[in-house]
Write a protein that holds these residues in place. Structure first.
Motif, PDB file in Angstrom:
ATOM      1  N   UNK A  21       7.705   9.377  -1.721  1.00 53.49           N
ATOM      2  CA  UNK A  21       8.143  10.783  -1.731  1.00 53.49           C
ATOM      3  C   UNK A  21       8.879  11.164  -0.443  1.00 53.49           C
ATOM      4  N   UNK A  22       8.982  10.212   0.507  1.00 55.51           N
ATOM      5  CA  UNK A  22       9.631  10.536   1.776  1.00 55.51           C
ATOM      6  C   UNK A  22      10.720   9.506   2.108  1.00 55.51           C
ATOM      7  N   UNK A  41       0.408  20.621  -3.951  1.00 56.12           N
ATOM      8  CA  UNK A  41       1.404  21.641  -4.311  1.00 56.12           C
ATOM      9  C   UNK A  41       2.780  21.026  -4.505  1.00 56.12           C
ATOM     10  N   UNK A  42       3.160  20.114  -3.610  1.00 59.58           N
ATOM     11  CA  UNK A  42       4.464  19.455  -3.736  1.00 59.58           C
ATOM     12  C   UNK A  42       4.514  18.556  -4.968  1.00 59.58           C
ATOM     13  N   UNK A  43       3.405  17.855  -5.255  1.00 57.34           N
ATOM     14  CA  UNK A  43       3.347  17.002  -6.450  1.00 57.34           C
ATOM     15  C   UNK A  43       3.525  17.833  -7.718  1.00 57.34           C
ATOM     16  N   UNK A  55       6.548   2.310   6.756  1.00 57.96           N
ATOM     17  CA  UNK A  55       7.652   3.168   6.288  1.00 57.96           C
ATOM     18  C   UNK A  55       8.666   2.365   5.465  1.00 57.96           C
ATOM     19  N   UNK A  56       8.156   1.492   4.609  1.00 51.92           N
ATOM     20  CA  UNK A  56       9.037   0.571   3.876  1.00 51.92           C
ATOM     21  C   UNK A  56       9.891   1.265   2.829  1.00 51.92           C
ATOM     22  N   UNK A  57       9.585   2.527   2.516  1.00 52.41           N
ATOM     23  CA  UNK A  57      10.439   3.248   1.558  1.00 52.41           C
ATOM     24  C   UNK A  57      11.854   3.418   2.105  1.00 52.41           C
ATOM     25  N   UNK A  58      12.015   3.255   3.423  1.00 51.58           N
ATOM     26  CA  UNK A  58      13.324   3.427   4.058  1.00 51.58           C
ATOM     27  C   UNK A  58      14.054   2.102   4.286  1.00 51.58           C
ATOM     28  N   UNK A  59      13.599   1.058   3.606  1.00 48.80           N
ATOM     29  CA  UNK A  59      14.332  -0.213   3.640  1.00 48.80           C
ATOM     30  C   UNK A  59      15.308  -0.267   2.471  1.00 48.80           C
ATOM     31  N   UNK A  87       0.852  -1.186   0.000  1.00 47.86           N
ATOM     32  CA  UNK A  87       0.000   0.000   0.000  1.00 47.86           C
ATOM     33  C   UNK A  87       0.889   1.237   0.000  1.00 47.86           C
ATOM     34  N   UNK A  88       0.860   1.970  -1.112  1.00 46.36           N
ATOM     35  CA  UNK A  88       1.707   3.156  -1.253  1.00 46.36           C
ATOM     36  C   UNK A  88       0.862   4.416  -1.273  1.00 46.36           C
ATOM     37  N   UNK A  89       1.364   5.459  -0.617  1.00 49.97           N
ATOM     38  CA  UNK A  89       0.649   6.724  -0.649  1.00 49.97           C
ATOM     39  C   UNK A  89       1.277   7.733   0.285  1.00 49.97           C
ATOM     40  N   UNK A  90       0.949   9.012   0.096  1.00 52.71           N
ATOM     41  CA  UNK A  90       1.532  10.074   0.931  1.00 52.71           C
ATOM     42  C   UNK A  90       0.999  10.049   2.352  1.00 52.71           C
ATOM     43  N   UNK A  91       1.581  10.874   3.186  1.00 56.91           N
ATOM     44  CA  UNK A  91       1.178  10.968   4.588  1.00 56.91           C
ATOM     45  C   UNK A  91      -0.297  11.356   4.696  1.00 56.91           C
ATOM     46  N   UNK A  92      -0.970  10.765   5.675  1.00 55.50           N
ATOM     47  CA  UNK A  92      -2.351  11.151   5.952  1.00 55.50           C
ATOM     48  C   UNK A  92      -3.402  10.405   5.167  1.00 55.50           C
ATOM     49  N   UNK A  93      -3.003   9.432   4.335  1.00 50.44           N
ATOM     50  CA  UNK A  93      -3.974   8.710   3.516  1.00 50.44           C
ATOM     51  C   UNK A  93      -4.581   7.518   4.252  1.00 50.44           C
ATOM     52  N   UNK A  94      -4.144   7.270   5.477  1.00 46.50           N
ATOM     53  CA  UNK A  94      -4.755   6.222   6.290  1.00 46.50           C
ATOM     54  C   UNK A  94      -4.241   4.828   6.033  1.00 46.50           C
ATOM     55  N   UNK A  95      -3.164   4.711   5.252  1.00 49.34           N
ATOM     56  CA  UNK A  95      -2.682   3.366   4.888  1.00 49.34           C
ATOM     57  C   UNK A  95      -2.204   2.578   6.112  1.00 49.34           C
ATOM     58  N   UNK A  96      -1.499   3.246   7.024  1.00 50.36           N
ATOM     59  CA  UNK A  96      -1.028   2.565   8.235  1.00 50.36           C
ATOM     60  C   UNK A  96      -2.182   2.320   9.193  1.00 50.36           C
TER      61      UNK A  96
END
Length: 316
Positions: A259-260, A306-308, A230-234, A127-136
């Motif tokens: 993105x993080x 805005x960041x996108x 936070x698997x992007x940091x593996x 499950x991929x997505x920016x902060x606040x999307x409720x994935x966790x």
């Protein structure tokens, strides 16, 4: 199973179905229990009568939209699906669990709903997505639900500790005190879902285990609901190690935000690489959440957008 055929008349198939039937595939992904196939100017639907009625309503709304505007975009499809999801979320069966304050915890957006369905269908889901999307948050709720329903014997939640630069030894306190700041979002979610006394009992008896990713090495995780956050940091080696820990009767959700990435610049993200390597394996689900799924303050959606846009301009 019931079958229904919808014939498209006076419709440009490309403008209605989208490139490579992308629009119809989007509808199909929202109803994984049904089968939707487009051949020529016919759309065949197979599924339960309840779902076929809903799919039929959405498709006819899209046909009306096409005749009014001359084209159907992927965003149009998502908007019509979102309307259907809002109606569906009022059903009692969509509640995952009730929180410690009695509030119903359930998916609030179409992509959160897709995540729930994907976990039902697959033993491994990304499950991929920016902060606040409720994935966790949704992932933790699914884990707690599985434990309460005795579908698994334990919950294991892990994160790479890369935010500390893997230099936990330089931080004050014992191991738990060093790790708690990086695992705090997980604790917060669990406190929303499990009464304090019961949560303490679960954690003292390792029914719920929260640990850094490095602690997964050498283990086989059986009969468990496992979340890698936070698997992007593996690194590629770390995520391979984690995925190969999966044992019988286990469910695994891997969440991340591309993105993080906090890894050193020359270090590849294991999450990005694993998705590329595993994307064609049957039995693995992939869910992409976006700014539209943000359920935090309304400004968060605007910030992400805005960041996108800035990133898009830089790439161009």
């Amino acid at each position: 199973m019931v079958e229904k055929v919808i014939t498209l008349e006076n419709v440009s198939l490309l403008d209605f179905l989208g490139v490579e039937n992308k629009n119809i595939n989007e509808v199909a992904s929202a109803f994984p229990k049904s089968k939707i196939v487009s051949r020529g100017n016919e759309i065949r639907i197979k599924g339960t009568s309840t779902e076929i009625i809903k799919i039929n309503e959405i498709l006819h709304s899209l046909i009306e939209h096409y005749h009014k505007y001359g084209k159907v975009t992927e965003e149009n499809v998502q908007n019509y699906l979102a309307q259907e999801v809002e109606e569906r979320l009022t059903d009692e069966e969509e509640v995952l669990i009730y929180g410690t304050r009695g509030s119903a915890i359930k998916p609030k957006t179409i992509n959160q709903q897709k995540l729930v369905y994907s976990v039902k269908q697959n033993d491994l889901v990304f499950a991929l997505g920016p902060a606040g999307t409720g994935k966790t948050y949704i992932s933790v709720a699914l884990a707690v639900k599985a434990l309460k329903n005795k579908e698994v014997k334990k919950i294991i939640i892990t994160r790479p500790a890369v935010e500390a630069g893997e230099t936990l030894g330089f931080l004050p306190g014992d191991l738990k005190e060093k790790l708690d700041p990086y695992l705090r979002p997980i604790y917060d979610a669990l406190h929303d879902m499990v009464p304090s006394e019961k949560l303490r009992y679960y954690m003292e008896n390792n029914v719920i285990e929260i640990a850094p990713l490095a602690y997964m090495r050498g283990r086989t995780l059986n009969n468990a609901f496992i979340l890698l956050d936070e698997a992007q940091n593996t690194t590629p080696m770390q995520i391979k190690m984690f995925l190969t820990r999966m044992g019988p009767d286990s469910k695994v959700i891997v969440t991340g935000d591309s993105s993080q990435i906090d890894l050193p610049k020359k270090q590849k993200s294991g999450l990005i690489e694993s998705i590329r390597i595993l994307k064609d394996i049957k039995g693995i689900g992939f869910i992409a959440l976006s700014g539209k799924d943000v359920v935090r303050h309304k400004l968060v959606k605007e910030i992400i957008s805005a960041y996108d846009e800035q990133e898009k301009n830089e790439n161009q």
